[in-house]
Scaffold this motif. Sequence first.
Motif, PDB file in Angstrom:
ATOM      1  N   SER A  65      41.718  32.687  49.052  1.00 52.40           N
ATOM      2  CA  SER A  65      40.685  33.557  48.493  1.00 52.40           C
ATOM      3  C   SER A  65      40.605  34.878  49.266  1.00 52.40           C
ATOM      4  O   SER A  65      40.331  35.925  48.676  1.00 52.40           O
ATOM      5  N   THR A  66      40.881  34.841  50.562  1.00 50.40           N
ATOM      6  CA  THR A  66      40.900  36.069  51.363  1.00 50.40           C
ATOM      7  C   THR A  66      42.002  36.998  50.863  1.00 50.40           C
ATOM      8  O   THR A  66      41.799  38.207  50.733  1.00 50.40           O
ATOM      9  N   VAL A  67      43.148  36.416  50.548  1.00 52.73           N
ATOM     10  CA  VAL A  67      44.276  37.200  50.041  1.00 52.73           C
ATOM     11  C   VAL A  67      43.911  37.823  48.693  1.00 52.73           C
ATOM     12  O   VAL A  67      44.094  39.022  48.483  1.00 52.73           O
ATOM     13  N   TYR A  68      43.384  37.017  47.781  1.00 51.85           N
ATOM     14  CA  TYR A  68      43.026  37.525  46.454  1.00 51.85           C
ATOM     15  C   TYR A  68      41.954  38.612  46.541  1.00 51.85           C
ATOM     16  O   TYR A  68      42.013  39.612  45.828  1.00 51.85           O
ATOM     17  N   ARG A  69      40.960  38.422  47.428  1.00 50.80           N
ATOM     18  CA  ARG A  69      39.925  39.450  47.585  1.00 50.80           C
ATOM     19  C   ARG A  69      40.525  40.743  48.125  1.00 50.80           C
ATOM     20  O   ARG A  69      40.170  41.835  47.681  1.00 50.80           O
ATOM     21  N   MET A  70      41.444  40.633  49.077  1.00 49.33           N
ATOM     22  CA  MET A  70      42.069  41.829  49.654  1.00 49.33           C
ATOM     23  C   MET A  70      42.911  42.547  48.599  1.00 49.33           C
ATOM     24  O   MET A  70      42.863  43.775  48.488  1.00 49.33           O
ATOM     25  N   ILE A  71      43.655  41.805  47.805  1.00 44.97           N
ATOM     26  CA  ILE A  71      44.458  42.400  46.740  1.00 44.97           C
ATOM     27  C   ILE A  71      43.541  43.134  45.758  1.00 44.97           C
ATOM     28  O   ILE A  71      43.804  44.281  45.371  1.00 44.97           O
ATOM     29  N   SER A  72      42.454  42.482  45.364  1.00 44.86           N
ATOM     30  CA  SER A  72      41.508  43.115  44.434  1.00 44.86           C
ATOM     31  C   SER A  72      40.902  44.375  45.040  1.00 44.86           C
ATOM     32  O   SER A  72      40.759  45.396  44.365  1.00 44.86           O
ATOM     33  N   LEU A  73      40.551  44.309  46.314  1.00 42.71           N
ATOM     34  CA  LEU A  73      39.980  45.461  47.004  1.00 42.71           C
ATOM     35  C   LEU A  73      40.970  46.624  47.040  1.00 42.71           C
ATOM     36  O   LEU A  73      40.612  47.770  46.751  1.00 42.71           O
ATOM     37  N   LEU A  74      42.237  46.316  47.334  1.00 44.07           N
ATOM     38  CA  LEU A  74      43.266  47.364  47.382  1.00 44.07           C
ATOM     39  C   LEU A  74      43.518  47.950  45.992  1.00 44.07           C
ATOM     40  O   LEU A  74      43.786  49.140  45.856  1.00 44.07           O
ATOM     41  N   GLU A  75      43.411  47.110  44.965  1.00 43.28           N
ATOM     42  CA  GLU A  75      43.540  47.615  43.590  1.00 43.28           C
ATOM     43  C   GLU A  75      42.385  48.544  43.245  1.00 43.28           C
ATOM     44  O   GLU A  75      42.584  49.589  42.637  1.00 43.28           O
ATOM     45  N   GLU A  76      41.179  48.145  43.641  1.00 41.36           N
ATOM     46  CA  GLU A  76      39.989  48.950  43.340  1.00 41.36           C
ATOM     47  C   GLU A  76      40.068  50.349  43.926  1.00 41.36           C
ATOM     48  O   GLU A  76      39.633  51.310  43.302  1.00 41.36           O
ATOM     49  N   ILE A  77      40.624  50.458  45.145  1.00 43.46           N
ATOM     50  CA  ILE A  77      40.698  51.783  45.781  1.00 43.46           C
ATOM     51  C   ILE A  77      41.973  52.528  45.388  1.00 43.46           C
ATOM     52  O   ILE A  77      42.198  53.643  45.829  1.00 43.46           O
ATOM     53  N   GLY A  78      42.817  51.882  44.567  1.00 40.48           N
ATOM     54  CA  GLY A  78      44.024  52.539  44.080  1.00 40.48           C
ATOM     55  C   GLY A  78      45.201  52.507  45.042  1.00 40.48           C
ATOM     56  O   GLY A  78      46.177  53.230  44.870  1.00 40.48           O
ATOM     57  N   ALA A  79      45.125  51.656  46.066  1.00 41.00           N
ATOM     58  CA  ALA A  79      46.206  51.584  47.048  1.00 41.00           C
ATOM     59  C   ALA A  79      47.428  50.856  46.506  1.00 41.00           C
ATOM     60  O   ALA A  79      48.558  51.146  46.892  1.00 41.00           O
TER      61      ALA A  79
END
Length: 148
Positions: A65-79
């Motif tokens: 879940s930490t990985v999925y949250r980080m991926i989602s966070l990076l997607e949100e900021i456009g990284a």
Amino acid sequence: MKKENLRYERSKMKKEMVLARLKEDGCRITKQRLILLDIILSEECSCCKEIFYEASKRDKGIGQSTVYRMISLLEEIGAINRKNMYKISCSMDCDRTEVCQIELDDDTICHLSPKQWNEVIKAGLSQFGYMKKQEIRSVNVIPCECEC
């Protein structure tokens, strides 16, 4: 300048930019987030599971879940763009032992080498009339966005 040094500098610059953006959005920069960011920027993992397996080698406390949250966070900021993370482009003569893992509903897991992966895709495309005498250049797997 060597190609490896150029890639390292580019990754370091990307990392600094991503970290700055995360801080702007009020995110704490934890050890686990730094590990995940390093793995993602290395561009050697093609999916969340691969990122998780690599991260758990470095820190046993990192959960999926930490990985999925980080991926989602990076997607949100456009990284990152998750659609670009799933590109499979191994040739038939690639020396990797596994490029595709398929889980069946009876919990059987099939591990396919680049040659096997290409043969399976080629056979399916040929059987359904999508492919005649062509060769496969690459396969892009687009992740499902639904809740099925």
